[in-house]
Design a protein around this motif. Structure first.
Motif, PDB file in Angstrom:
ATOM      1  N   LEU A 124       0.843  -1.200   0.000  1.00 46.28           N
ATOM      2  CA  LEU A 124       0.000   0.000   0.000  1.00 46.28           C
ATOM      3  C   LEU A 124       0.876   1.247   0.000  1.00 46.28           C
ATOM      4  O   LEU A 124       1.721   1.440   0.861  1.00 46.28           O
ATOM      5  N   SER A 125       0.661   2.091  -1.004  1.00 46.28           N
ATOM      6  CA  SER A 125       1.457   3.310  -1.177  1.00 46.28           C
ATOM      7  C   SER A 125       0.660   4.267  -2.061  1.00 46.28           C
ATOM      8  O   SER A 125      -0.400   3.923  -2.585  1.00 46.28           O
ATOM      9  N   ILE A 126       1.205   5.462  -2.246  1.00 42.18           N
ATOM     10  CA  ILE A 126       0.568   6.414  -3.156  1.00 42.18           C
ATOM     11  C   ILE A 126       0.476   5.807  -4.554  1.00 42.18           C
ATOM     12  O   ILE A 126      -0.536   5.937  -5.236  1.00 42.18           O
ATOM     13  N   GLU A 127       1.520   5.111  -4.963  1.00 41.23           N
ATOM     14  CA  GLU A 127       1.535   4.499  -6.300  1.00 41.23           C
ATOM     15  C   GLU A 127       0.435   3.445  -6.455  1.00 41.23           C
ATOM     16  O   GLU A 127      -0.173   3.320  -7.504  1.00 41.23           O
ATOM     17  N   SER A 128       0.168   2.674  -5.401  1.00 36.58           N
ATOM     18  CA  SER A 128      -0.849   1.626  -5.507  1.00 36.58           C
ATOM     19  C   SER A 128      -2.261   2.201  -5.579  1.00 36.58           C
ATOM     20  O   SER A 128      -3.198   1.511  -5.962  1.00 36.58           O
ATOM     21  N   LEU A 129      -2.428   3.467  -5.228  1.00 32.22           N
ATOM     22  CA  LEU A 129      -3.734   4.130  -5.302  1.00 32.22           C
ATOM     23  C   LEU A 129      -3.935   4.896  -6.612  1.00 32.22           C
ATOM     24  O   LEU A 129      -4.940   5.561  -6.801  1.00 32.22           O
ATOM     25  N   GLU A 130      -2.979   4.787  -7.515  1.00 34.53           N
ATOM     26  CA  GLU A 130      -2.977   5.575  -8.757  1.00 34.53           C
ATOM     27  C   GLU A 130      -4.292   5.454  -9.549  1.00 34.53           C
ATOM     28  O   GLU A 130      -4.776   6.433 -10.116  1.00 34.53           O
ATOM     29  N   ARG A 140     -10.756   9.035  -5.433  1.00 36.83           N
ATOM     30  CA  ARG A 140     -12.186   8.719  -5.482  1.00 36.83           C
ATOM     31  C   ARG A 140     -12.354   7.207  -5.534  1.00 36.83           C
ATOM     32  O   ARG A 140     -11.785   6.529  -6.386  1.00 36.83           O
ATOM     33  N   PHE A 141     -13.187   6.696  -4.634  1.00 36.77           N
ATOM     34  CA  PHE A 141     -13.480   5.265  -4.587  1.00 36.77           C
ATOM     35  C   PHE A 141     -14.971   5.078  -4.851  1.00 36.77           C
ATOM     36  O   PHE A 141     -15.802   5.709  -4.206  1.00 36.77           O
ATOM     37  N   ARG A 142     -15.282   4.214  -5.810  1.00 36.72           N
ATOM     38  CA  ARG A 142     -16.683   3.902  -6.148  1.00 36.72           C
ATOM     39  C   ARG A 142     -17.003   2.492  -5.692  1.00 36.72           C
ATOM     40  O   ARG A 142     -16.173   1.596  -5.783  1.00 36.72           O
ATOM     41  N   ASP A 143     -18.225   2.327  -5.244  1.00 37.59           N
ATOM     42  CA  ASP A 143     -18.706   1.005  -4.871  1.00 37.59           C
ATOM     43  C   ASP A 143     -20.030   0.781  -5.591  1.00 37.59           C
ATOM     44  O   ASP A 143     -20.957   1.589  -5.468  1.00 37.59           O
ATOM     45  N   PHE A 158     -11.407  10.727  -0.804  1.00 35.16           N
ATOM     46  CA  PHE A 158     -10.471  10.645   0.318  1.00 35.16           C
ATOM     47  C   PHE A 158      -9.245  11.512   0.038  1.00 35.16           C
ATOM     48  O   PHE A 158      -8.582  11.338  -0.983  1.00 35.16           O
ATOM     49  N   ASP A 159      -8.975  12.437   0.949  1.00 36.64           N
ATOM     50  CA  ASP A 159      -7.839  13.345   0.839  1.00 36.64           C
ATOM     51  C   ASP A 159      -6.750  12.873   1.806  1.00 36.64           C
ATOM     52  O   ASP A 159      -7.050  12.531   2.955  1.00 36.64           O
ATOM     53  N   LEU A 160      -5.505  12.843   1.356  1.00 38.68           N
ATOM     54  CA  LEU A 160      -4.409  12.341   2.193  1.00 38.68           C
ATOM     55  C   LEU A 160      -4.118  13.225   3.394  1.00 38.68           C
ATOM     56  O   LEU A 160      -3.436  12.793   4.321  1.00 38.68           O
ATOM     57  N   LYS A 161      -4.655  14.444   3.406  1.00 36.36           N
ATOM     58  CA  LYS A 161      -4.459  15.328   4.551  1.00 36.36           C
ATOM     59  C   LYS A 161      -5.677  15.362   5.470  1.00 36.36           C
ATOM     60  O   LYS A 161      -5.535  15.452   6.683  1.00 36.36           O
ATOM     61  N   TYR A 162      -6.890  15.280   4.889  1.00 34.49           N
ATOM     62  CA  TYR A 162      -8.114  15.467   5.666  1.00 34.49           C
ATOM     63  C   TYR A 162      -9.001  14.224   5.770  1.00 34.49           C
ATOM     64  O   TYR A 162     -10.035  14.264   6.418  1.00 34.49           O
ATOM     65  N   GLY A 163      -8.652  13.143   5.093  1.00 35.08           N
ATOM     66  CA  GLY A 163      -9.477  11.936   5.137  1.00 35.08           C
ATOM     67  C   GLY A 163     -10.664  12.054   4.192  1.00 35.08           C
ATOM     68  O   GLY A 163     -10.553  12.619   3.100  1.00 35.08           O
ATOM     69  N   ILE A 164     -11.807  11.553   4.609  1.00 36.35           N
ATOM     70  CA  ILE A 164     -13.003  11.599   3.768  1.00 36.35           C
ATOM     71  C   ILE A 164     -13.491  13.051   3.705  1.00 36.35           C
ATOM     72  O   ILE A 164     -13.789  13.655   4.733  1.00 36.35           O
ATOM     73  N   VAL A 165     -13.547  13.594   2.481  1.00 35.58           N
ATOM     74  CA  VAL A 165     -13.948  14.997   2.300  1.00 35.58           C
ATOM     75  C   VAL A 165     -15.281  15.125   1.567  1.00 35.58           C
ATOM     76  O   VAL A 165     -15.881  16.202   1.555  1.00 35.58           O
ATOM     77  N   LYS A 166     -15.737  14.037   0.963  1.00 35.39           N
ATOM     78  CA  LYS A 166     -16.997  14.091   0.225  1.00 35.39           C
ATOM     79  C   LYS A 166     -17.495  12.666   0.038  1.00 35.39           C
ATOM     80  O   LYS A 166     -16.708  11.731  -0.109  1.00 35.39           O
ATOM     81  N   TYR A 167     -18.812  12.504   0.051  1.00 33.72           N
ATOM     82  CA  TYR A 167     -19.391  11.220  -0.326  1.00 33.72           C
ATOM     83  C   TYR A 167     -20.707  11.446  -1.045  1.00 33.72           C
ATOM     84  O   TYR A 167     -21.369  12.460  -0.865  1.00 33.72           O
ATOM     85  N   ILE A 168     -21.025  10.496  -1.909  1.00 33.77           N
ATOM     86  CA  ILE A 168     -22.274  10.543  -2.671  1.00 33.77           C
ATOM     87  C   ILE A 168     -23.033   9.270  -2.359  1.00 33.77           C
ATOM     88  O   ILE A 168     -22.514   8.163  -2.535  1.00 33.77           O
ATOM     89  N   THR A 169     -24.253   9.430  -1.880  1.00 36.16           N
ATOM     90  CA  THR A 169     -25.060   8.282  -1.477  1.00 36.16           C
ATOM     91  C   THR A 169     -25.639   7.568  -2.698  1.00 36.16           C
ATOM     92  O   THR A 169     -25.592   8.082  -3.821  1.00 36.16           O
TER      93      THR A 169
END
Length: 189
Positions: A124-130, A140-143, A158-169
């Motif tokens: 797990l790294s910044i590269e693996s989240l590319e 942005r993660f979609r489910d 998800f922001d690396l400084k602030y965590g979850i910053v937005k979600y769409i239901t």
């Protein structure tokens, strides 16, 4: 005769090697601190507040009858609740979870208000989240789930400084975190 297998089982369970989070994984767990307040506002003007209640980082206890692994499992979990005081919450909810059962693989979970993301990452790294990258530091993660013929899609930003910053239901309602610098949320689209 039963004593020998039981003794061997307990001796082997004590031989597990410790795992460690890498620097990037540690940085994810450091985003939130106990007592943090998360305030989100919907696109309809409704506000919702949650609190970081607990961070639990350490080795997972495993039942030696069901798990005989080479490594001691490691987990880091950030819990949130709707009340600021831990004992005032009927339930605590996982917001961010990292789980390791091998040194080179981490399972990451993000969850907030019914919106969910799960991923298994090699190193797990910044590269693996590319594949999830919106811009530097923002992902942005979609489910997409189908249940009884109904397909629902949710998104977490998800922001690396602030965590979850937005979600769409799944109903399409957009919730943005409002108690962080505005540009962090504005860049989510």
């Amino acid at each position: 005769m039963l004593t020998v297998p039981v003794l061997a089982l307990f001796l082997c369970s004590g031989c597990e090697m410790n795992l460690h989070f890498n620097d990037f994984e540690k940085s994810l767990l450091e985003i939130y601190n106990e007592g943090d307040t998360l305030i989100f506002e919907s696109d309809k003007g409704v506000r919702d507040t949650s609190y970081i209640i607990l961070k639990d980082i350490g080795s997972s206890t495993s039942d030696p009858v069901f798990y005989l692994g080479k490594y001691q499992k490691l987990r880091g979990i950030v819990y949130y609740g709707v009340n600021k005081v831990k004992d005032d919450n009927m339930f605590l909810y996982d917001m961010l979870s990292l789980h390791k059962s091998r040194p080179d693989t981490t399972r990451m979970y993000l969850s907030y208000k019914g919106n969910y993301m799960s991923g298994r990452f090699h190193e797990l790294s910044i590269e693996s989240l590319e594949d999830y990258k919106v811009e530097d530091g923002l992902y942005r993660f979609r489910d997409v789930r189908t249940y009884k013929g109904v397909t629902e899609e949710t998104e977490l930003y998800f922001d690396l400084k602030y965590g979850i910053v937005k979600y769409i239901t799944s109903e399409g309602e957009v919730w943005k975190r409002i108690n962080i610098p505005r540009q962090s949320v504005d860049n989510t689209g």
